[in-house]
Design a protein around this motif. Structure first.
Motif, short mmCIF file in Angstrom:
data_model
loop_
_atom_site.label_atom_id
_atom_site.label_comp_id
_atom_site.label_asym_id
_atom_site.label_seq_id
_atom_site.Cartn_x
_atom_site.Cartn_y
_atom_site.Cartn_z
N ARG A 67 -4.65 -5.29 -13.71
CA ARG A 67 -3.61 -6.06 -13.03
C ARG A 67 -2.21 -5.69 -13.49
N HIS B 285 -3.62 -1.87 -9.87
CA HIS B 285 -3.44 -3.13 -9.16
C HIS B 285 -3.45 -2.90 -7.65
N ARG C 59 -5.96 -4.47 -4.88
CA ARG C 59 -5.50 -5.15 -3.66
C ARG C 59 -6.12 -4.53 -2.40
N GLU D 174 -6.71 -12.60 -8.67
CA GLU D 174 -5.84 -12.29 -7.54
C GLU D 174 -5.91 -13.36 -6.45
#
Length: 156
Positions: free
Chosen positions: A51, A57, A61, A125
Motif C-alpha cells: 500500500r 498500490h 487497485r 482498501e
C-alpha cells in the motif's frame, strides 16, 4: 529481519535471486512447507509495503477494480471481456513482490497462503479494516484468515 525501508529494485533483485542455485532451492524448498502459515508480522509488513509503494498500490487497485467489474457484469473466465480486461500484469506484480519479500525476510511459506496478504490489502482498501495493527484487526484476521496466518506463540 531484513531492511525494507527502500524497496527500489525489488524486481531485479528477485530475478537475480531466482537464477541462482540458492534461489531455486529456496522457492523449490517452500513446496515442502505445505500448510505452514505466514507469520502475522510478515503479513502486516507486506500489506503496508504494497500500500505504500506507488507501483504495487496501483496493481492492487487494478485487481480490486477488475474483481468489482467482473462481478457487476457477471463475467466468467471464458468471456472475451473477462480475458481482455483482466489485469494479469497486476496479479503478476503482486505475486512477484510477495516472492521477493519472502526471499528477503526470509520466510518459509506455503505459497497458497500468500493469498491472505492480497486479501488483507483489499480489506484495507475497501474499508473493512482501517489498520492491521489494532486489536480489532488481529481479531478480524484470526476470524477470517486463521488458516493462513500465524500469531506469536502459535505454531506456524
Amino acid at each position: 529481519m531484513a531492511d525494507f525501508d527502500d524497496i527500489t529494485g525489488w524486481r531485479e533483485e528477485l530475478a537475480a535471486f531466482e537464477k541462482t542455485e540458492e534461489g531455486r532451492a529456496f522457492f523449490a524448498g517452500n513446496k515442502r512447507y505445505r500448510g505452514r502459515k505466514v507469520p502475522y508480522e510478515n503479513v502486516v509488513q507486506m500489506v503496508e509495503l504494497i500500500r505504500g509503494d506507488e507501483e504495487l498500490h496501483e496493481a492492487l487497485r487494478k485487481k480490486i477494480w477488475f474483481a468489482a467489474y467482473a462481478e457487476k457484469h457477471d463475467l466468467e473466465v471464458h468471456d472475451d471481456e473477462f480475458v481482455e480486461l483482466n489485469p494479469l500484469e497486476a496479479h503478476d506484480t503482486i505475486i512477484a513482490f510477495e516472492r521477493w519479500y519472502l526471499m528477503k525476510a526470509p520466510v518459509r511459506f506455503d505459497k497458497s497462503h500468500m493469498l491472505a496478504v492480497t486479501l488483507l490489502a483489499i480489506d484495507l482498501e475497501e474499508g473493512r479494516l482501517t489498520s492491521l495493527r489494532t486489536e480489532q484487526a488481529r481479531d478480524f484476521i484470526k476470524e477470517n484468515y486463521a488458516l493462513y496466518v500465524s500469531f506469536p506463540g502459535e505454531e506456524t
